[in-house]
Design a protein around this motif. Structure first.
Motif, mmCIF file in Angstrom:
data_model
loop_
_atom_site.group_PDB
_atom_site.id
_atom_site.type_symbol
_atom_site.label_atom_id
_atom_site.label_comp_id
_atom_site.label_asym_id
_atom_site.label_seq_id
_atom_site.Cartn_x
_atom_site.Cartn_y
_atom_site.Cartn_z
ATOM 1 N N ASN A 337 1.202 -1.498 -0.216
ATOM 2 C CA ASN A 337 0.028 0.346 0.015
ATOM 3 C C ASN A 337 0.867 1.352 0.015
ATOM 4 O O ASN A 337 0.549 2.790 0.291
ATOM 5 C CB ASN A 337 -0.690 0.148 1.402
ATOM 6 C CG ASN A 337 -1.761 -1.226 1.163
ATOM 7 O OD1 ASN A 337 -2.496 -1.016 0.320
ATOM 8 N ND2 ASN A 337 -2.568 -2.141 2.566
ATOM 9 N N THR A 338 1.911 1.257 -0.431
ATOM 10 C CA THR A 338 3.188 2.278 -0.110
ATOM 11 C C THR A 338 4.182 2.406 -1.392
ATOM 12 O O THR A 338 4.662 3.435 -1.046
ATOM 13 C CB THR A 338 3.403 1.989 1.796
ATOM 14 O OG1 THR A 338 4.598 0.355 1.288
ATOM 15 C CG2 THR A 338 3.057 2.257 2.794
ATOM 16 N N GLY A 339 3.757 1.601 -2.260
ATOM 17 C CA GLY A 339 4.670 2.088 -3.221
ATOM 18 C C GLY A 339 6.538 1.967 -3.357
ATOM 19 O O GLY A 339 6.913 2.272 -3.710
ATOM 20 N N ARG A 340 6.437 0.451 -2.304
ATOM 21 C CA ARG A 340 7.487 0.449 -2.134
ATOM 22 C C ARG A 340 8.489 -0.821 -3.348
ATOM 23 O O ARG A 340 9.291 -1.182 -2.890
ATOM 24 C CB ARG A 340 7.810 -0.618 -0.663
ATOM 25 C CG ARG A 340 7.441 0.524 0.271
ATOM 26 C CD ARG A 340 8.035 2.034 -0.040
ATOM 27 N NE ARG A 340 9.523 1.929 -0.072
ATOM 28 C CZ ARG A 340 10.025 3.497 -0.344
ATOM 29 N NH1 ARG A 340 9.521 4.617 -0.793
ATOM 30 N NH2 ARG A 340 11.514 3.713 -0.538
ATOM 31 N N VAL A 341 7.623 -1.437 -3.777
ATOM 32 C CA VAL A 341 7.425 -3.046 -5.081
ATOM 33 C C VAL A 341 7.764 -2.367 -5.473
ATOM 34 O O VAL A 341 6.446 -1.356 -6.211
ATOM 35 C CB VAL A 341 6.271 -3.836 -4.265
ATOM 36 C CG1 VAL A 341 6.434 -4.809 -5.192
ATOM 37 C CG2 VAL A 341 6.507 -3.755 -2.888
#
Length: 527
Positions: A337-341
């Motif tokens: 949900n945080t745009g880290r992947v």
């Protein structure tokens, strides 16, 4: 050389090359030979050369051809016209001539490590990165034989359907497919990919977040170019896909490794690595090459770690289409949900290797720059091929192909498991061999105790016509894993038992040399 004999030398060189002075296009050949004569000192500086009329008559060619040759060599500074006294060889500087001194040994030889002796010229040598690539052991074991990694059964590909779609996009009145295409790739294919992976892998993205590349290595190069600086830390699985470790090292990153376990790559404990990594390379749905699946709890741990330490997780989902037991495992990116992947996929393993079509899914704020950089750095874009693949996916042909190949490859997997149990049952029962990664993918890992010489086994099986990859060549630090990788996608079911019976005595012979007390000692997580 006497200038009168120039034509004889040219004739000899032409004959040595298998031609003659009466060649269909003699100008280019004779231009090359006269240039050689000047550069190599056959025609000495200051010597008058034959007139164009004389040389044309001796060689039996048109005078205009010789005039054009002389004019070209004058423009190159090799010949000069005297004032009414003919044409002469220029007095070139010595550093423009080939040096007659002998060359030093070629790079890669033992003698290359010592300085050249006086009078020798050192040829162009490989860089440390080039030598590292050249010497990587994975190259010596790859042979186009049964069980060789990276091969597919191309007879299963629906070629007639593909050709029909190709004809659709190669109409005479539409040349747009010949263009390089828009940044990021053809929008219709990016839309088709976004729809497909949203449904099958739970990836959350819009079409503009999908960036087309030609393979996982190019995807990794693009990520490394845009999101890292030299010296940044990248964390790798051990064992690991060798291309990933090379790309990250070659771009100046510092790499560290952790051993995988049954749940995939563990999150670092405090103090286990000296600083948080900028990148973490993961194969959570099917760890390469051991085949472990990352647990749900471990995935959540990684997402929390990435958010806390400003780390980017690279999810390589290279063969998730081929799962034979249970439901497909959702992607790590779909849980984020945080745009880290950043999610990476490929069609090179599900369609055919020569298609060279892969993609990555980046967070929305990175999409425009990634698309522009992919276009600027790699100029990818067979637009026609991209449109064909878009239709192939949208019209349901890709899903049909995956269902069919999954069924067939599943049968081959079962045939391989049965053949291993039949031919190597004692070694499997007493623990000298352990099968890993059988639930999905296109390969099995046959794990062994760390004292086993898997490289010697692979060399021995290659002499029997079977190409297996030693597990140890994928180790990049930490525990040294031993075993054999058997890729079964390109081997028909009826051939598998015979091939395993063929190599089983060799494997058994090598395992028999391991002392009995060590036979069941495995690296952590090798099962």
């Amino acid at each position: 050389m006497q200038t009168a004999a120039l034509h004889e030398w040219i004739q000899q060189e032409l004959q040595r090359a298998g031609g003659s002075g009466k060649h269909a296009q003699p100008g280019a050949l004779i231009l090359t030979l006269v240039r050689r004569a000047v550069l190599e000192g056959v025609l000495l500086p200051g010597v008058r050369i034959p007139s164009s009329r004389e040389l044309a008559k001796e060689l039996g060619i048109a005078r205009n051809t010789v005039v054009a040759i002389y004019d070209q060599l004058k423009s190159e500074g090799m010949l000069v016209a005297g004032h009414g006294s003919g044409t002469f060889v220029c007095r070139m500087q010595d550093n423009l001539r080939p040096d007659p001194r002998p060359c030093a040994p070629l790079p890669g030889t033992d003698a290359w490590s010592t300085p050249p002796s006086p009078g020798q010229i050192r040829p162009i040598g490989f860089s440390h990165r080039g030598l590292s690539y050249q010497r990587h052991p994975v190259h010596q074991f790859w042979r186009p034989q049964p069980f060789c990694s990276g091969q597919l059964d191309l007879n299963l590909f629906p070629l007639a359907t593909w050709k029909r779609l190709q004809r659709r996009h190669l109409t005479p009145d539409d040349a747009s497919c010949l263009e390089t295409g828009e940044p990021g790739g053809a929008l219709e294919l990016r839309q088709a990919i976004a729809d497909h992976i949203r449904t099958t892998r739970g990836v959350r993205c819009r079409p503009e977040q999908v960036i087309l590349t030609d393979g996982t290595v190019e995807s990794l190069e693009l990520i490394t170019r845009l999101l890292t600086d030299p010296g940044d830390l990248a964390l790798l699985e051990n064992p690991c896909y060798w291309g990933a470790s090379h790309v990250l090292n070659d771009h100046g990153l510092t790499t560290s490794t952790l051993d995988v376990d049954q749940n995939g790559l563990p999150v670092p404990e405090p103090g286990q690595i000296y600083r948080p990594p900028r990148l973490v390379y993961l194969t959570p749905s099917h760890q390469f090459p051991l085949g472990h699946v990352m647990s749900l709890g471990r995935r959540r741990e990684w997402l929390d770690y990435a958010l806390t330490h400003d780390t980017i997780l690279l999810e390589d989902d290279y063969d998730s289409e081929f799962r034979y037991i249970g439901a497909p495992i959702p992607s790590l990116q779909g849980m984020d949900n945080t745009g880290r992947v950043i999610y990476m996929g490929t069609f090179n393993k599900s369609l055919y290797p020569g298609i060279r079509m892969a993609y990555l899914v980046v967070p929305p704020q990175l999409a425009a720059l990634f698309a522009a950089a992919a276009s600027d750095f790699y100029r990818d874009g067979d637009v026609g091929q991209q449109r064909v693949l878009a239709d192939f996916i949208k019209e349901g042909h890709y899903a049909t192909h995956i269902r069919m190949t999954r069924r067939e490859y599943g049968l081959r997997r079962e045939a391989l498991l049965a053949a291993l149990r039949e031919s190597l049952l004692p070694e499997l029962v007493d623990g000298r061999l352990k099968i890993s990664g059988g639930a999905m993918g296109l390969h099995l890992a046959l794990c062994m105790a760390r004292e086993a010489d898997d490289c010697a086994m692979a060399q021995a099986t290659a002499r029997l016509g079977v190409s297996v990859m030693p597990l140890s060549v994928y180790c990049v630090g930490g525990t040294l894993h031993r075993g054999l990788i058997l890729s079964y996608a390109a081997v028909p079911c009826d051939q598998i038992p015979l091939l395993i019976r063929q190599i089983a005595p060799t494997i058994r012979q090598h395992l028999a040399q391991i002392p009995a007390p060590s036979r069941v000692r495995y690296p952590y997580g090798a099962g």
